[in-house]
Design a protein around this motif. Structure first.
Motif, PDB file in Angstrom:
ATOM      1  N   GLY A  99      -7.581  -9.266  -1.667  1.00  0.00           N
ATOM      2  CA  GLY A  99      -7.954  -8.625  -0.417  1.00  0.00           C
ATOM      3  C   GLY A  99      -7.175  -9.154   0.770  1.00  0.00           C
ATOM      4  N   GLY A 100      -6.912 -10.477   0.794  1.00  0.00           N
ATOM      5  CA  GLY A 100      -6.135 -11.051   1.884  1.00  0.00           C
ATOM      6  C   GLY A 100      -4.720 -10.526   1.910  1.00  0.00           C
ATOM      7  N   LEU A 101      -4.116 -10.353   0.730  1.00  0.00           N
ATOM      8  CA  LEU A 101      -2.762  -9.815   0.661  1.00  0.00           C
ATOM      9  C   LEU A 101      -2.739  -8.348   1.066  1.00  0.00           C
ATOM     10  CD1 LEU A 101      -1.572 -11.498  -2.660  1.00  0.00           C
ATOM     11  CD2 LEU A 101      -0.915 -12.110  -0.317  1.00  0.00           C
ATOM     12  N   LEU A 102      -3.753  -7.578   0.630  1.00  0.00           N
ATOM     13  CA  LEU A 102      -3.830  -6.180   1.037  1.00  0.00           C
ATOM     14  C   LEU A 102      -3.997  -6.054   2.547  1.00  0.00           C
ATOM     15  CD1 LEU A 102      -6.120  -4.741  -1.808  1.00  0.00           C
ATOM     16  CD2 LEU A 102      -3.727  -4.122  -1.367  1.00  0.00           C
ATOM     17  N   PHE A 103      -4.775  -6.967   3.139  1.00  0.00           N
ATOM     18  CA  PHE A 103      -4.994  -6.951   4.590  1.00  0.00           C
ATOM     19  C   PHE A 103      -3.690  -7.098   5.342  1.00  0.00           C
ATOM     20  CE2 PHE A 103      -5.705  -9.152   8.588  1.00  0.00           C
ATOM     21  CZ  PHE A 103      -6.713  -8.403   9.173  1.00  0.00           C
ATOM     22  N   ALA A 104      -2.825  -7.993   4.841  1.00  0.00           N
ATOM     23  CA  ALA A 104      -1.565  -8.253   5.545  1.00  0.00           C
ATOM     24  C   ALA A 104      -0.490  -7.221   5.235  1.00  0.00           C
ATOM     25  CB  ALA A 104      -1.058  -9.647   5.171  1.00  0.00           C
ATOM     26  N   CYS A 105      -0.483  -6.732   4.016  1.00  0.00           N
ATOM     27  CA  CYS A 105       0.602  -5.836   3.600  1.00  0.00           C
ATOM     28  C   CYS A 105       0.347  -4.371   3.957  1.00  0.00           C
ATOM     29  CB  CYS A 105       0.837  -5.960   2.090  1.00  0.00           C
ATOM     30  SG  CYS A 105       1.391  -7.605   1.585  1.00  0.00           S
ATOM     31  N   TYR A 106      -0.926  -3.986   4.033  1.00  0.00           N
ATOM     32  CA  TYR A 106      -1.260  -2.588   4.311  1.00  0.00           C
ATOM     33  C   TYR A 106      -2.285  -2.530   5.458  1.00  0.00           C
ATOM     34  CZ  TYR A 106       0.926  -2.040  -0.246  1.00  0.00           C
ATOM     35  OH  TYR A 106       1.820  -2.071  -1.292  1.00  0.00           O
ATOM     36  N   PRO A 107      -1.888  -2.961   6.664  1.00  0.00           N
ATOM     37  CA  PRO A 107      -2.841  -3.064   7.776  1.00  0.00           C
ATOM     38  C   PRO A 107      -3.378  -1.721   8.269  1.00  0.00           C
ATOM     39  CG  PRO A 107      -0.606  -3.408   8.561  1.00  0.00           C
ATOM     40  CD  PRO A 107      -0.515  -3.338   7.068  1.00  0.00           C
ATOM     41  N   THR A 108      -2.748  -0.635   7.936  1.00  0.00           N
ATOM     42  CA  THR A 108      -3.208   0.675   8.411  1.00  0.00           C
ATOM     43  C   THR A 108      -4.081   1.395   7.367  1.00  0.00           C
ATOM     44  OG1 THR A 108      -1.180   1.744   7.606  1.00  0.00           O
ATOM     45  CG2 THR A 108      -1.206   0.952   9.894  1.00  0.00           C
TER      46      THR A 108
END
Length: 395
Positions: A99-108
């Motif tokens: 989830g942390g990686l998704l938050f940073a990589c796909y912020p929109t």
């Protein structure tokens, strides 16, 4: 037929099964129902908004993260009976990293909600330290990945990833508090039921003493008169035997009157001591002495003293028939009340039917129940003479 449970009951039952935490009836049922639906909605929208997804390059990276997030988030919904604390911690930790990686990589995309949901779930499902560890792991990964991807622009936002753990922990503590309150209510109910049962047993014991006093008083006298009538008939003394039978009939009638009085006392307990004792006197050889004014007594105390005097008179008539009996009710200098029943030695043979010793036991029990002290024994400590029963009642 038992009605089928509604959605409220089904949701509560599912939550208990999933978390292992009993839920009180006042828990926010809406949140319990929305929780699994929210998990599915986040995953569906995340798959729809994360782009690109594929099997090469950056698209493969997004696909792997989404697959890991989906598997771990759905695995976290497994009941505690099938997934222990340590495996659940590992699953949630992996979900927090994804989830942390998704938050940073796909912020929109909606995938930014994944770490928030995972941290909140960790706070609710895990003990305090593992839950905080999962939240810190998710926040740390989100911060590092955000700094690498965007620099320091979104660092402050990424720091909030772990905050939902506090909401989850608060929700768990609330459920525990509700369960504790439920247990306390149940314990109070059981204690009240136990006290009611004890009170019922005390009342049964008191009624047993009352029945013993009334029946022993009546039946022992009738038995003595009938034995005397039988002896007179053997001696061909028909007239004397007839008078004895009439006396037995009179005692039966008196016993009925006393039984009615006992029932009345059990219902109302409004009898007065002196008139009630005076009504018990039978024949010229029994008399009542009153020294001072009768103090104001509670209904329970009056009832107990009446039964004590009745039992003492029964014993005197049984074991010292024909003897002089004096009942004394006196108020001493300290204000306490003394009730004394004294009989002289019997002039005719005593009744041979024993009372089983329950009479004196009942006297002591009644005295103890009202905080009084009862003594009973022969005059001068020697058998063969008179007998005295004394009760000292503090007023």
């Amino acid at each position: 037929m038992r009605p089928r449970p509604g959605w409220r009951e089904r949701v509560l039952g599912r939550e208990v099964h999933d978390t292992g935490v009993p839920v009180g009836a006042t828990v926010d049922v809406v949140s319990l129902r929305v929780n699994p639906l929210l998990r599915i909605a986040i995953l569906i929208l995340a798959w729809a908004t994360v782009s690109p997804l594929g099997v090469t390059g950056h698209a493969l990276y997004g696909l792997i993260l989404m697959l890991v997030a989906t598997v771990t988030m759905m695995s976290a919904a497994i009941p505690d009976t099938r997934l222990g604390p340590l495996p659940r911690t590992v699953v949630l930790a992996v979900a927090a990293v994804a989830g942390g990686l998704l938050f940073a990589c796909y912020p929109t995309s909606v995938a930014t909600a994944v770490p928030f949901f995972v941290c909140g779930n960790a706070g609710f499902r895990l003990p305090r330290r593992p839950a905080i560890g999962v939240a810190l792991l998710g926040s740390t990964v989100a911060v590092i990945a955000t700094v690498v991807t965007f620099g320091s622009e979104l660092v402050i936002v990424s720091l909030t990833v772990g905050l939902p753990v506090l909401i989850g922990m608060n929700r768990r503590e609330r459920i525990r508090a509700l369960e504790l309150a439920h247990e306390m209510v149940e314990q109070t109910r059981r204690a009240a039921a136990s006290e009611a049962h004890a009170a019922a047993l005390d009342e049964r014991a008191r009624m047993a003493r009352d029945l013993h006093d009334v029946l022993a008083h009546s039946l022992s006298g009738v038995n003595m008169q009938l034995n005397l009538a039988d002896a007179l008939l053997e001696d061909k003394r028909i007239d004397d035997a007839h008078r004895t039978v009439l006396e037995a009939q009179t005692m039966v009638a008196r016993g009925l009157t006393e039984a009615r009085a006992a029932v009345y006392a059990l219902r109302a307990e409004t009898l007065h001591l002196i008139p009630a004792v005076e009504a018990m006197m039978v024949g010229d050889h029994e008399h009542l002495e009153v020294d001072g004014e009768e103090p104001r007594l509670s209904g329970t105390t009056t009832q107990a003293l009446i039964r004590i005097v009745q039992e003492a008179l029964t014993n005197a008539r049984r074991y010292a028939p024909g003897a002089r009996v004096a009942v004394r009710i006196a108020t001493v200098t300290d204000g306490s009340l003394v009730v004394e029943v004294h009989n002289e030695a019997g002039t005719v043979p005593a009744d041979s039917t024993g009372g089983g010793g329950m009479g004196l036991v009942g006297i002591r029990e009644r005295a103890g129940a009202i905080g009084a002290h009862a003594t009973a024994g022969p005059d001068g400590g020697q058998s063969g003479g008179g007998w005295t029963v004394r009760v000292d009642v503090p007023v």
